[in-house]
Design an enzyme around this catalytic site. Structure first.
Site, mmCIF file in Angstrom:
data_model
loop_
_atom_site.group_PDB
_atom_site.id
_atom_site.type_symbol
_atom_site.label_atom_id
_atom_site.label_comp_id
_atom_site.label_asym_id
_atom_site.label_seq_id
_atom_site.Cartn_x
_atom_site.Cartn_y
_atom_site.Cartn_z
ATOM 1 N N ASP A 47 -9.214 11.469 19.193
ATOM 2 C CA ASP A 47 -10.507 10.806 19.217
ATOM 3 C C ASP A 47 -10.867 10.495 20.673
ATOM 4 O O ASP A 47 -10.216 10.980 21.607
ATOM 5 C CB ASP A 47 -10.447 9.547 18.340
ATOM 6 C CG ASP A 47 -11.781 9.200 17.705
ATOM 7 O OD1 ASP A 47 -12.788 9.200 18.422
ATOM 8 O OD2 ASP A 47 -11.815 8.912 16.490
ATOM 9 N N ASP B 9 -19.316 14.561 17.132
ATOM 10 C CA ASP B 9 -19.552 13.274 16.476
ATOM 11 C C ASP B 9 -20.799 12.624 17.080
ATOM 12 O O ASP B 9 -21.351 13.098 18.081
ATOM 13 C CB ASP B 9 -18.315 12.392 16.697
ATOM 14 C CG ASP B 9 -18.316 11.137 15.845
ATOM 15 O OD1 ASP B 9 -19.079 11.072 14.870
ATOM 16 O OD2 ASP B 9 -17.536 10.221 16.171
ATOM 17 N N GLU C 9 -26.451 12.141 15.514
ATOM 18 C CA GLU C 9 -27.670 11.937 14.721
ATOM 19 C C GLU C 9 -28.957 12.044 15.551
ATOM 20 O O GLU C 9 -29.972 12.421 14.964
ATOM 21 C CB GLU C 9 -27.606 10.578 14.005
ATOM 22 C CG GLU C 9 -26.569 10.491 12.905
ATOM 23 C CD GLU C 9 -25.145 10.443 13.440
ATOM 24 O OE1 GLU C 9 -24.230 10.984 12.787
ATOM 25 O OE2 GLU C 9 -24.935 9.884 14.535
ATOM 26 N N ARG D 287 -20.705 15.637 12.320
ATOM 27 C CA ARG D 287 -21.061 14.491 11.488
ATOM 28 C C ARG D 287 -22.485 14.634 10.945
ATOM 29 O O ARG D 287 -22.719 14.492 9.764
ATOM 30 C CB ARG D 287 -20.907 13.178 12.256
ATOM 31 C CG ARG D 287 -21.019 11.962 11.334
ATOM 32 C CD ARG D 287 -20.567 10.693 11.992
ATOM 33 N NE ARG D 287 -21.539 10.172 12.945
ATOM 34 C CZ ARG D 287 -21.379 9.029 13.607
ATOM 35 N NH1 ARG D 287 -20.268 8.319 13.437
ATOM 36 N NH2 ARG D 287 -22.289 8.610 14.451
ATOM 37 N N ASP E 26 -17.349 7.618 8.494
ATOM 38 C CA ASP E 26 -16.435 6.501 8.754
ATOM 39 C C ASP E 26 -16.230 5.640 7.516
ATOM 40 O O ASP E 26 -16.730 4.509 7.415
ATOM 41 C CB ASP E 26 -16.970 5.654 9.905
ATOM 42 C CG ASP E 26 -17.018 6.436 11.214
ATOM 43 O OD1 ASP E 26 -16.303 7.439 11.321
ATOM 44 O OD2 ASP E 26 -17.773 6.037 12.117
ATOM 45 N N HIS F 200 -7.187 10.572 8.935
ATOM 46 C CA HIS F 200 -7.752 10.020 10.173
ATOM 47 C C HIS F 200 -7.964 8.527 9.994
ATOM 48 O O HIS F 200 -8.511 8.088 8.989
ATOM 49 C CB HIS F 200 -9.095 10.709 10.462
ATOM 50 C CG HIS F 200 -9.825 10.151 11.648
ATOM 51 N ND1 HIS F 200 -11.188 9.941 11.653
ATOM 52 C CD2 HIS F 200 -9.386 9.766 12.875
ATOM 53 C CE1 HIS F 200 -11.559 9.461 12.829
ATOM 54 N NE2 HIS F 200 -10.492 9.331 13.585
#
Length: 924
Positions: free
Chosen positions: A394, A508, A511, A590, A606, A664
């Site tokens: 990450d 990630d 958006e 994502r 998440d 994860h």
């Protein structure tokens, strides 16, 4: 044939009958009806013009619709005339719009239930002029009858209907005079009009309405005559009746797989938010599938990227509302649900073929702390011989959370760790966020300096650099709609790959996510950031936790491009990885949009380490199967919070059957990798991962069929049993392909599980014991170290001896399992290649085998062969459901030893048959 006819747009007869049963009242409005409506009734009886005129004057002054006009509309057919949130709908506001106002005892607010303000049957809309034939269908002009209550409504619209295939009709409504934003989806062109369409299209001319029917049954799939069409600059709305209540799709949302039509609103606007119910999440997929009464299915796709919502009501019906673009619908006639999804993917594109190693077990954590700590986990997994193919990191590997950097102190040995992974046939994936840190001395951070020089970042309405805030602090955002950004992204990835030779990328926060609303300087007060109508997005306004919707990008404003951001980044990343590695790209994103599967997979975000989050993962899995993103999974054992040992065991068992399987979790919480638990838990996790690895040849073949023709990989039961209504609401079990049924334990403290078995014979995958179901729910033992998996009759599975990684297991011998049908038949197939080269099927560099059982004979037929198959041996055949004990078995005509168990399982071992050659095994 397409008919042109004026249709009655009043309440359908069946709805009228329902109204007669319910007899809804206006409550406080009853006296008003007697005063006003009574006058009209007296006028009718006496034929007195004077009284009639007095009644009309009364109506015009009081603006109250008579009971027969408004209250006779059944509650479930009341289409909301005042969908704005945060407004208490009063009679005055409602009737100012020319709509009916009838109070009910339902609460108003976000979950308002039956609307108090709804359209009357004669609400003005558009009228349709004459339709003209075109090469592909027909085109006509829609003219607005009167000005509506949303600003900048468009007077002239063009309607086009194209009969693209026999099972697909394309309906498009655009501004007839000015171009508007259209999603640049690369849809294959159709050159010839459908010759034998299975549908008919009819029109209501005044007011305009569209009806699409299934030709054979006459079932109405689309009927937009039930509510008016709106087409303003920033408010487009169209409603339709549905032929049944069995509605699926419409993502990304956390909900049951089968949607509730009890006045539910689903919002579409990519948003960084931990998954929760009744909220717009990371991706946007305006596609739905309906199971019709009788088992047929159809689908509808609205190609539009603007903020939107879909309102569901129990008529059954739905209403599309979007605040930009055009109305661009594709309707797919199936009639099989599998075919509906295939037809949808013919429009959006078939998914990419993943590398074989991408189907192995992935392990990740935010919070390893150092590369050495990460490395120790890898070594411990090897020490316990727990299968693992991919290690992830990450954002903590970065220097100050900046993309394309490595923390030199904590992760200084990262290149050596990745080299060690590669020596063991394993792979490495790291995270990248789109936000590029913008606070550095000039010349100190190449990604930002070079991006600034090339002008590839998103700008404000004033043409200045838009600055937001993400993990590294103040950030600029790459504009992936700009082709120059793709080149800049490639160069950054290439420079980083020279330092850390990663194998895949996790994109990630795309958006895109922003820790402030809009930008450092706020947003404009114009209609792009504050439109006249805002769908029910989380936060209540469009720039909440993202960038300003007025921001400028290369091809349009962010208002139009926001929900495309993750797709555009995935496209740039896939292209870059192909150029850098020369192999199939592996990408998990994502944020997603239709056609995402061509470039990446997805994980469900998440989640939390809670039992309910594990349960929610299955409808999420099945929904993304509909959306053409088969490489899908959830964070096993949960991302945030600390898991319990029991939950993690059960989740690892379920997660072993996610198409994409990754454990994860976040920093600070307890470790949840398999080696963090007791020996018994570790053993249970290892065994279920070995089961997955054994099944990888079957799973890989399913992905080939997804890539080739749009088949689903993880599949809802009703896809295989569309006539069995009991399967329509099942979202706690699922299938791999047509033949492998997974029934996980989803509740704590259980040592058994109840699963539904559609009609037919089902075999326990592990033992071959069978149950002949009439279509019933059965209780099964499910101790903590066991997940129930069953084979459907008529299925042949290619399996392989598992190992600690796919680089080893894919060279191991095959074991074929045949589960006989009641007629003693079975079928299966195997696609095999080198597991990572580009376009192996397209180039013919693959092997494809078909397996059949008929008349007590198993036959392997090689339809296409390459060198890869010659490395693989078939070691054993196991046949479930052999009713009579054989006296002898022959392999290619030569007698061979075998074993037979009382549960009707025949095993033939030590075969040593080369996969690249056909063979036959017969029992007598």
């Amino acid at each position: 044939m397409t008919s042109y006819q004026k249709l009655n747009t009043s309440v359908p007869p069946e709805a009228g009958d329902e109204a007669a049963d319910e007899k809804p009242l206006c409550h406080q409005k009853l006296s008003a009806w007697w005063l006003g409506g009574g006058l009209l009734m007296v006028a009718a009886l006496l034929s007195g013009v004077t009284v009639w005129v007095l009644g009309q004057i009364w109506w015009s002054q009081h603006k109250v619709f008579p009971l027969p006009k408004c209250a006779s509309i059944p509650e479930n057919l009341r289409f909301d005339c005042y969908p704005e949130r945060g407004t208490v709908v009063t009679r005055e506001l409602c009737e100012k719009r020319g709509c009916c106002f009838v109070e009910t005892d339902r609460p108003i607010g976000r979950a308002r239930g039956v609307p108090w303000c709804f359209y009357p049957p004669d609400f003005p809309s558009y009228s349709l002029g004459s339709m003209n034939e075109t090469q592909m269908g027909m085109v006509g002009l829609l003219t607005r009858q009167t000005k509506t209550y949303y600003p900048s409504d468009i007077e002239k619209l063009q309607l086009s209907v194209e009969f693209e295939t026999d099972t697909r009709v394309h309906v498009k409504i655009i501004d007839a005079t000015s171009p508007r934003y259209e999603v640049p989806l690369d849809v294959p062109r159709v050159a010839k009009r459908a010759e034998n369409p299975v549908y008919t299209v009819e029109f209501s001319k005044d007011p305009f309405g569209l009806i699409v029917k299934r030709r054979t049954s006459g079932v109405v799939l689309i009927n937009t005559t039930v509510a008016p069409l709106f087409f303003a600059d920033q408010f487009l709305q169209i409603s339709t009746l549905l032929p049944s209540t069995f509605l699926y799709g419409l993502g990304e949302h956390r909900s049951n797989f089968l949607h509730s039509l009890e006045w539910t609103t689903l919002t579409f606007w990519a948003r960084d938010v931990p998954p929760m119910e009744s909220c717009n999440l990371y991706g946007v997929h305006p596609f739905y599938l309906v199971m019709e009464n009788g088992g047929d299915a159809h689908g509808v796709f609205l190609l539009n990227s603007n903020a939107m919502e879909v309102a569901l009501q129990p008529a059954p019906a739905l209403t599309w509302r979007t605040i930009g673009g055009i109305l661009d619908f594709y309707i797919f006639l199936g009639p099989d649900p599998n075919l509906v999804v295939q037809q949808y993917q013919q429009v959006i594109g078939f998914p990419a073929m993943p590398p074989f190693w991408g189907l192995g077990f992935h392990l990740c954590r935010w919070g390893y702390g150092t590369s050495n700590e990460t490395w120790e986990i890898i070594k411990a997994m090897r020490n316990y011989q727990i299968p693992q193919d991919v290690q992830w990191n990450d954002i903590d590997y970065m220097d100050g959370y900046r993309d394309f950097t490595v923390d030199p102190q904590k992760f200084g040995t990262l290149p050596q760790m990745v080299e060690d992974l590669h020596k063991h046939g394993q792979h490495y994936v790291m995270i990248l966020d789109p936000g590029i840190s913008s606070t550095h001395p000039p010349g100190s951070y190449w990604p930002y300096d070079e991006g600034l020089k090339r002008g590839i970042f998103i700008n404000t309405t004033q043409g200045k650099l838009l600055i937001g805030k993400v993990w590294p602090g103040l950030t600029a955002f790459p504009d992936f709609s700009n082709p120059n950004t793709h080149q800049w992204w490639l160069e950054n990835l290439n420079r980083f790959h020279a330092l850390v030779p990663f194998d895949g990328v996790w994109i990630d926060m795309n958006e895109p996510s922003n820790f402030m609303d809009g930008s450092q300087e706020g947003c404009s007060q114009g209609e792009l950031d504050s439109p006249p109508y805002v769908p029910a997005v989380m936060g209540g306004f469009l720039p909440a936790k993202t960038i300003c919707t007025s921001a400028r990008q290369s091809t349009s404003v962010h208002y139009n491009l926001h929900s495309l951001y993750g797709l555009m980044e995935a496209k740039a990343t896939a292209s870059a990885l192909i150029k850098i590695r020369g192999k199939r790209p592996f990408i998990i994103s994502r944020s997603t949009f239709p056609s995402q599967g061509k470039y990446s997979g997805h994980w469900l975000g998440d989640n939390r380490s809670e039992w309910k989050d594990m349960i929610w993962s299955i409808p999420g899995l099945l929904s993304f199967s509909l959306f053409g993103v088969p490489l899908i999974g959830a964070d096993i054992c949960g991302f945030s919070g600390s898991t319990s040992e029991e939950l993690c065991i059960r989740w690892m068992q379920l997660g072993a059957f996610y198409p994409f399987t990754r454990n994860h979790n976040t920093q600070i919480e307890k470790a949840q990798d398999p080696i963090a638990f007791s020996p018994a838990a570790r053993t249970a996790m290892k065994e279920v991962l070995e089961t997955r690895y054994a099944l990888l040849p079957f799973l890989y073949s399913l992905f080939h069929r997804a890539h080739l023709q749009g088949d689903t990989v993880a599949r809802p039961l009703f896809f295989e049993f569309p006539k069995d209504v009991a399967t329509y609401s099942i979202d706690k079990q699922f299938l791999w392909g047509r033949g492998l049924l997974v029934t996980p334990v989803l509740d704590p403290g259980m040592d058994s599980v109840i699963g539904y078995f559609p009609r037919g014979i089902w075999y326990d995958y592990y033992t071959g014991s069978s149950v002949n179901s009439s279509g019933e729910s059965l209780k099964m033992a499910a101790p903590l170290d066991h997940i129930n998996v069953h084979l459907r009759e008529g299925t042949i599975l290619p399996t392989q001896k598992p190992a600690s990684s796919t680089s080893v297991s894919r060279r191991n011998p095959l074991r074929l399992i045949a589960a006989l049908s009641q007629n003693a038949n079975a079928w299966g197939d195997l696609f095999w290649d080198d597991g990572e080269s580009l376009d192996t099927f397209e180039k013919g560099d693959y092997s494809y085998l078909v397996f059949n059982v008929t008349q007590n004979t198993f036959i392997s037929t090689v339809l296409h062969s390459n060198v890869e198959a010659s490395y693989i041996m078939v070691e054993a055949l196991t046949v479930y459901g052999v009713r009579d004990e054989p006296k002898r078995v022959t392999v290619n005509g030569k007698e061979a030893p075998f074993s037979y168990l009382k549960n009707q399982v025949l095993s033939v071992n030590n075969l040593q048959l080369n996969l690249s050659h056909g063979f036959s095994i017969r029992w007598m």
